[in-house]
Design a protein around this motif. Structure first.
Motif, short mmCIF file in Angstrom:
data_model
loop_
_atom_site.label_atom_id
_atom_site.label_comp_id
_atom_site.label_asym_id
_atom_site.label_seq_id
_atom_site.Cartn_x
_atom_site.Cartn_y
_atom_site.Cartn_z
N VAL A 61 0.85 -1.18 0.00
CA VAL A 61 0.00 0.00 0.00
C VAL A 61 0.88 1.24 0.00
N GLY A 62 0.53 2.19 -0.84
CA GLY A 62 1.33 3.40 -0.98
C GLY A 62 2.00 3.47 -2.33
N SER A 63 2.31 2.30 -2.91
CA SER A 63 2.77 2.27 -4.30
C SER A 63 1.54 2.44 -5.19
N MET A 64 1.71 3.15 -6.31
CA MET A 64 0.56 3.47 -7.15
C MET A 64 0.86 3.16 -8.61
N ASN A 65 -0.19 2.86 -9.35
CA ASN A 65 -0.08 2.46 -10.75
C ASN A 65 -0.64 3.57 -11.64
N ALA A 66 0.22 4.53 -11.98
CA ALA A 66 -0.22 5.67 -12.80
C ALA A 66 -0.51 5.27 -14.24
N ALA A 67 0.02 4.14 -14.68
CA ALA A 67 -0.20 3.70 -16.05
C ALA A 67 -1.64 3.24 -16.27
N ASP A 68 -2.27 2.74 -15.22
CA ASP A 68 -3.68 2.30 -15.30
C ASP A 68 -4.45 3.02 -14.19
N PRO A 69 -4.73 4.32 -14.36
CA PRO A 69 -5.24 5.12 -13.24
C PRO A 69 -6.52 4.61 -12.59
N ALA A 70 -7.44 4.06 -13.38
CA ALA A 70 -8.70 3.57 -12.81
C ALA A 70 -8.56 2.19 -12.21
N GLY A 71 -7.46 1.50 -12.53
CA GLY A 71 -7.33 0.12 -12.07
C GLY A 71 -8.44 -0.72 -12.65
N ASN A 72 -9.01 -1.58 -11.84
CA ASN A 72 -10.17 -2.36 -12.25
C ASN A 72 -11.43 -1.52 -12.06
N TYR A 73 -12.30 -1.52 -13.04
CA TYR A 73 -13.44 -0.59 -13.00
C TYR A 73 -14.65 -1.18 -13.70
N VAL A 74 -15.78 -0.52 -13.44
CA VAL A 74 -17.04 -0.83 -14.12
C VAL A 74 -17.66 0.48 -14.57
N ILE A 75 -18.08 0.55 -15.85
CA ILE A 75 -18.80 1.72 -16.37
C ILE A 75 -20.20 1.27 -16.74
N ILE A 76 -21.19 2.01 -16.25
CA ILE A 76 -22.60 1.66 -16.48
C ILE A 76 -23.31 2.81 -17.19
N ASP A 77 -24.07 2.49 -18.23
CA ASP A 77 -24.89 3.46 -18.96
C ASP A 77 -26.27 3.51 -18.32
N HIS A 78 -26.64 4.67 -17.80
CA HIS A 78 -27.94 4.83 -17.14
C HIS A 78 -28.94 5.59 -18.00
N GLY A 79 -28.62 5.82 -19.26
CA GLY A 79 -29.48 6.64 -20.11
C GLY A 79 -29.23 8.11 -19.84
N ASN A 80 -29.88 8.96 -20.61
CA ASN A 80 -29.75 10.42 -20.45
C ASN A 80 -28.31 10.91 -20.59
N GLU A 81 -27.48 10.14 -21.31
CA GLU A 81 -26.05 10.46 -21.45
C GLU A 81 -25.39 10.60 -20.07
#
Length: 332
Positions: A234-254
């Motif tokens: 903990v404390g080391s960071m991965n700037a190459a993959d800033p979001a890391g593991n993620y989920v993006i969800i489309d809720h409509g209405n842009e």
């Protein structure tokens, strides 16, 4: 997207960019007079939450006596007074926005004027010594501040969570300066003002690590990452993959929700899945540009972290979250 603990800002003291320099004989006499004046104030108690009020009232000596010695070596009382008088012009009142424990012994307080055009930060230790202080003008984006999502979002978690970053100025929310994440939240789990127990270098020591993350509203999953390893130690960071593991969800209405820094391999959904509010997405991790296990949550107008513009989230609880708040999750 990481937490970027704000106490790093206070390794040196910043007040209007003023620095100490070698005094002349006349200045030396003034300094001695100041010392007598500050000694008279030294016995007076200053409650940390009242620092901004005392500052606005012009009782600079009272604050100055509570500054740490390194701070006083950086700026004289005369300079401190001059800076305060200039900064306070046009301010009717300062309002406490946030009270944030930084360590077991220090607390950070943040204030702003009503329009949030001027802000103040003070870090105070358990002896009521002001070890860090910062005053600065604040930029606001009122046009987007006043526009909320059409979708009403619920909390993407269970139990009690602490808002580490959240709000509409850069002092309480470092994301605010960046249009793609301006209204993002970073949330951690806290017990007794600590986010971990045991070895702070291990992800498993953090109360947030492995906690469930849920869909904040109905929608369709458009993109997922699930293979980025958690930062270790903990404390080391991965700037190459800033979001890391993620989920993006489309809720409509842009409107697209972004939930980031999941634990590697924990994401349970895939692109094309329809999810309902409260459905399990995965577990909290420490992947990507993250300084410790936490939930990153924001909504944008595109399913692209870099190109989209952040939208202020209309929350089911009706109250915006601000740094220092404890917020209560769904009952799953």
């Amino acid at each position: 997207m990481g937490l970027r603990f704000i106490f790093c800002l206070f390794s040196s003291i910043i007040i209007g960019g003023l620095l100490g320099c070698s005094p002349s004989q006349e200045e030396t006499s003034e300094i001695k007079a100041e010392e007598r004046e500050t000694n008279m104030k030294a016995q007076e108690k200053l409650q940390p939450k009242r620092i901004a009020d005392v500052f606005l009232d012009g009782d600079y000596e009272q604050i100055y006596t509570h500054l740490s010695k390194p701070f006083q070596n950086e700026i004289s009382l005369k300079q401190f007074k001059k800076t305060g008088k200039n900064f306070n012009q046009g301010v009717e009142a300062y309002y406490l926005l946030s009270e944030l424990p930084l360590t077991e012994d220090t607390v950070q307080y943040v204030w702003a004027d009503k329009q949030e055009t001027k802000g103040m930060v003070a870090v105070v230790d358990k002896e009521q010594v002001i070890t860090g202080m910062r005053i600065l003008p604040l930029e606001t984006f009122q046009e987007t501040d006043n526009k909320y999502t059409k979708t009403v979002f619920q909390q993407p978690f269970e139990g009690d969570w602490f808002v580490f970053w959240g709000g509409t100025n850069k002092l309480v929310n470092y994301h605010y300066e960046y249009k793609n994440q301006r209204y993002a939240y970073d949330l951690i789990k806290m017990i007794d003002n600590q986010s971990y127990k045991g070895d702070s270098s291990k992800n498993e020591s953090y109360y947030a690590f492995g906690e469930n993350v849920f869909a904040p509203a109905d929608g369709n999953v458009v993109e997922v990452e699930n293979a980025i390893k958690d930062n270790d130690p903990v404390g080391s960071m991965n700037a190459a993959d800033p979001a890391g593991n993620y989920v993006i969800i489309d809720h409509g209405n842009e409107e697209f929700s972004f939930l980031a820094h999941f634990k590697k391999g924990s994401v349970k959904v895939k692109p094309g899945d329809h999810v309902q509010a409260g459905e399990l997405l995965g577990q909290v991790g420490n992947s990507g540009n993250s300084s410790e296990p936490h939930i990153h949550f924001h909504v944008g107008d595109l399913p692209d972290l870099e190109k989209g513009k952040s939208i202020r989230i209309q929350l089911e609880s009706e109250k915006d979250w601000v740094q220092g708040d404890t917020v209560y999750g769904i009952d799953n």
